[in-house]
Write a protein that holds these residues in place. Sequence first.
Motif, PDB file in Angstrom:
ATOM      1  N   HIS A   3       0.644  -1.206   0.005  1.00  0.00           N
ATOM      2  CA  HIS A   3       0.150   0.087  -0.068  1.00  0.00           C
ATOM      3  C   HIS A   3       1.017   1.212  -0.067  1.00  0.00           C
ATOM      4  N   LEU A   4       2.017   1.170   0.666  1.00  0.00           N
ATOM      5  CA  LEU A   4       3.073   2.528   0.701  1.00  0.00           C
ATOM      6  C   LEU A   4       3.425   2.698  -0.803  1.00  0.00           C
ATOM      7  N   SER A 127      -2.404  -5.092 -10.073  1.00  0.00           N
ATOM      8  CA  SER A 127      -3.439  -6.108  -9.664  1.00  0.00           C
ATOM      9  C   SER A 127      -4.448  -5.594  -8.584  1.00  0.00           C
ATOM     10  N   VAL A 128      -3.787  -4.940  -7.540  1.00  0.00           N
ATOM     11  CA  VAL A 128      -4.639  -4.326  -6.544  1.00  0.00           C
ATOM     12  C   VAL A 128      -5.507  -3.522  -6.915  1.00  0.00           C
ATOM     13  N   ALA A 129      -5.176  -2.506  -7.643  1.00  0.00           N
ATOM     14  CA  ALA A 129      -5.984  -1.420  -8.016  1.00  0.00           C
ATOM     15  C   ALA A 129      -7.150  -2.083  -9.276  1.00  0.00           C
ATOM     16  N   ALA A 130      -6.744  -3.033  -9.952  1.00  0.00           N
ATOM     17  CA  ALA A 130      -7.539  -3.633 -10.686  1.00  0.00           C
ATOM     18  C   ALA A 130      -8.723  -4.420 -10.027  1.00  0.00           C
ATOM     19  N   ARG A 131      -8.251  -5.110  -9.020  1.00  0.00           N
ATOM     20  CA  ARG A 131      -9.446  -5.755  -8.034  1.00  0.00           C
ATOM     21  C   ARG A 131     -10.166  -4.645  -7.576  1.00  0.00           C
ATOM     22  N   THR A 132      -9.866  -3.539  -6.980  1.00  0.00           N
ATOM     23  CA  THR A 132     -10.080  -2.715  -6.119  1.00  0.00           C
ATOM     24  C   THR A 132     -11.454  -1.802  -7.209  1.00  0.00           C
ATOM     25  N   LEU A 133     -10.984  -1.623  -8.175  1.00  0.00           N
ATOM     26  CA  LEU A 133     -11.879  -0.887  -8.978  1.00  0.00           C
ATOM     27  C   LEU A 133     -12.874  -1.684 -10.029  1.00  0.00           C
ATOM     28  N   ALA A 134     -12.765  -2.851  -9.910  1.00  0.00           N
ATOM     29  CA  ALA A 134     -13.263  -4.012 -10.892  1.00  0.00           C
ATOM     30  C   ALA A 134     -15.158  -3.598 -10.936  1.00  0.00           C
ATOM     31  N   ASP A 277      -5.635  10.566   1.540  1.00  0.00           N
ATOM     32  CA  ASP A 277      -5.618   9.207   2.255  1.00  0.00           C
ATOM     33  C   ASP A 277      -6.735   8.405   2.060  1.00  0.00           C
ATOM     34  N   ARG A 278      -7.960   9.028   1.620  1.00  0.00           N
ATOM     35  CA  ARG A 278      -9.224   8.158   1.533  1.00  0.00           C
ATOM     36  C   ARG A 278      -8.848   7.802  -0.001  1.00  0.00           C
ATOM     37  N   LEU A 279      -8.257   8.586  -0.824  1.00  0.00           N
ATOM     38  CA  LEU A 279      -8.316   8.169  -2.348  1.00  0.00           C
ATOM     39  C   LEU A 279      -7.408   6.907  -2.256  1.00  0.00           C
ATOM     40  N   ALA A 280      -6.473   7.097  -1.653  1.00  0.00           N
ATOM     41  CA  ALA A 280      -5.652   5.763  -1.546  1.00  0.00           C
ATOM     42  C   ALA A 280      -6.299   4.478  -0.805  1.00  0.00           C
ATOM     43  N   MET A 281      -7.099   4.832  -0.162  1.00  0.00           N
ATOM     44  CA  MET A 281      -8.168   3.792   0.286  1.00  0.00           C
ATOM     45  C   MET A 281      -8.818   3.169  -0.788  1.00  0.00           C
ATOM     46  N   ILE A 282      -9.237   3.951  -1.395  1.00  0.00           N
ATOM     47  CA  ILE A 282     -10.201   3.570  -2.531  1.00  0.00           C
ATOM     48  C   ILE A 282      -9.432   2.978  -3.774  1.00  0.00           C
ATOM     49  N   MET A 283      -8.360   3.471  -3.960  1.00  0.00           N
ATOM     50  CA  MET A 283      -7.771   3.004  -5.004  1.00  0.00           C
ATOM     51  C   MET A 283      -7.073   1.637  -4.964  1.00  0.00           C
ATOM     52  N   VAL A 292      -3.220   2.653   5.023  1.00  0.00           N
ATOM     53  CA  VAL A 292      -2.217   3.205   3.757  1.00  0.00           C
ATOM     54  C   VAL A 292      -1.329   4.574   4.349  1.00  0.00           C
ATOM     55  N   LEU A 293      -0.993   4.404   5.594  1.00  0.00           N
ATOM     56  CA  LEU A 293      -0.164   5.340   6.211  1.00  0.00           C
ATOM     57  C   LEU A 293       1.175   4.371   6.832  1.00  0.00           C
TER      58      LEU A 293
END
Length: 300
Positions: A3-4, A127-134, A277-283, A292-293
């Motif tokens: 996440h970092l 892969s993380v972003a793709a799963r999150t935004l699928a 920080d919230r955008l990082a949670m979503i993405m 994400v901290l």
Amino acid sequence: MLHLWGRAGMIRAVRRFFDQRGYLEVETPIRIPAPAPEPHLIPQAAGSWFLQTSPELCMKRLLARGVPQLYQICKCFRREERGSRHLPEFTMLEWYRAGADYYDLMRECEELLAAVAGELAAGHYGSVAARTLAGLDLAPPWERLGVAEAFHRHAGMAVEEALARDLFEELLVEKIEPHLGRSRPTFLYDYPAELGALARLSPDNPAVSQRFELYIGGLELANGFSELIDPVEQRQRFVADRRKIRAAGRRPPPMPEKFLTELALMPPAAGIALGLDRLAMIMLGAHRIDAVLAFTPEQL
């Protein structure tokens, strides 16, 4: 640690987006003598001054001095805010455009998030972003839902009644927000005039302000508006907000006189604050902001 890396890539993508559009990145002081008086925000004292709750006032002063479009990524501080989605110290993205209104910023939000998602999907954390935004459709235009319609649809109460009974925030959080931004992001817009402290009133309906909030997956991500540039009206609103702060048993901060003086020189503009920080949670698919901290407050 993934996440970092993803967070760092996200912030690089944000900077690239604004740099490519000719925005000037600025740094303004974090410690200030007079934040905007906001009844629902409690600033953190730093000696006789305060840590900023937002860089808004200084950025608007730069607009007044002739910078046509600018952005900033910075730390902001708000007391008594801690939870799975809240931090007392958090990272904010703010940007302002002369000659724009809140509709322009809605479109720019759509373009920004699409650009950031695209870069994340192409990176090492793709892969993380793709799963999150699928399950989320980022294709514009996103849903635009008026506050009055949202209260009618999800709370079963007129927004005027909710305000009169002091239930606006309670109903918004409990009845409305869980429905927002589920299949695609939602702009909740045209807030009641009394809830748009620094926003311009609608010329078509002065009972509402030209303010919106962006929601994704029930999470409030950004707050934007067409800027109020009348220093007389802005002072009147600040006086009313200071009165509310006193009624809540707190001492209001000093009046931001230098901001009010320069506001008379500010061109018509629009501005927005987005929580990174919230955008990082979503993405990145995190369920708690802690994920994400680099360090949570409790780890320090």
